[in-house]
Design an enzyme around this catalytic site. Sequence first.
Site, PDB file in Angstrom:
ATOM      1  CE  LYS A   1       3.001   0.585  -8.605  1.00 64.24           C
ATOM      2  NZ  LYS A   1       3.112   0.963  -7.171  1.00 64.24           N
TER       3      LYS A   1
ATOM      4  CE  LYS B   1       2.318  -2.785  -7.269  1.00 59.03           C
ATOM      5  NZ  LYS B   1       2.817  -2.289  -5.960  1.00 59.03           N
TER       6      LYS B   1
ATOM      7  CG  ASP C   1       6.124  -0.367  -5.116  1.00 60.00           C
ATOM      8  OD1 ASP C   1       6.822  -1.248  -4.575  1.00 60.00           O
ATOM      9  OD2 ASP C   1       5.025  -0.609  -5.639  1.00 60.00           O
TER      10      ASP C   1
END
Length: 318
Positions: A218, A254, A155
């Site tokens: 995300k 996400k 991430d």
Amino acid sequence: MFERNSGIPIDLGWVSRSCVNEQAVKGRIQDLLSSRFVHPDHQIDWLARSIQCIDLTTLAGDDCPSNVERLCSKAASPLSDNVIGSLGINHGLLTTGAVCVYPARVANACQGLKRIGTNIPVASVATGFPTGQTSLKIRIEEIKFAVKDGAKEIDIVINRELALGQKWGELYNELVEMRKACGESHMKSILAVGELCNLTNVYRASLVAMMAGSDFIKTSTGKETVNATLPIGLVMCRAIRAYNRKTGFKVGFKPAGGIRTSKDVIQWMTLMKEELGDEYLTPELFRIGASALLNDIERNIASHITGDYFLAEEMPMA
């Protein structure tokens, strides 16, 4: 399985032409919240399904091997045995989507999951999380460190300065380098939407991240003032849909930050179903960054099964 997003050459014309009608976004969200409901008889099924999409996360300054191992145990057995039995699910079949930790704790997480005997992937934040305020060289090295220790998902955080300055070519080049450093590990690009000022920037940053080869986009680090909100989620979902239509690649989504209750997660799942279809209710394309959410989901499922009300402290904590 679908083909992994390999990215495309940056299309600055597409990026610069993209604008978001914020009033239309608000109207669409109001429509979803007022006209789409999950029947109470089906809510438990939805909540059980949502567990598979959770990236169970610990990103605390006092993280240590023991609390990471505890998190791994919870990820492998997210519901108590009596609750699992009442749902008719075989032990070990229901797990979270991943365990998410800092790079320094990746090895601990991998060891903990291996001892349990589960193939849950380890996700690691990287690239100077949460601010990204380190040199590109250091950010790349941090990715490589996490991958070397066993992280299957990375991430990363984007450079907000480049996004705010509309320097999309430079941002794209940085993300391409990060994607190369990830290798076979999937890259989730965190946009830090609360620091991008407006929804048009969110949409444009989403496109650039996908063009650079992101496997997921995300919303947030969870550290910004504004994190995952449904209007922001709608904009990012529309970008995912547009990218898929143009390239054929499916990119995951996400939301993270502020998703704490069962009601929250059902709203997010409704958004995914309405905007991107049932395929986006699976961990391959939908993840939820959360730490406290699982506790609330277990409380609600247990209450539904027994008819009793449970306090948060009565549930085993992650």
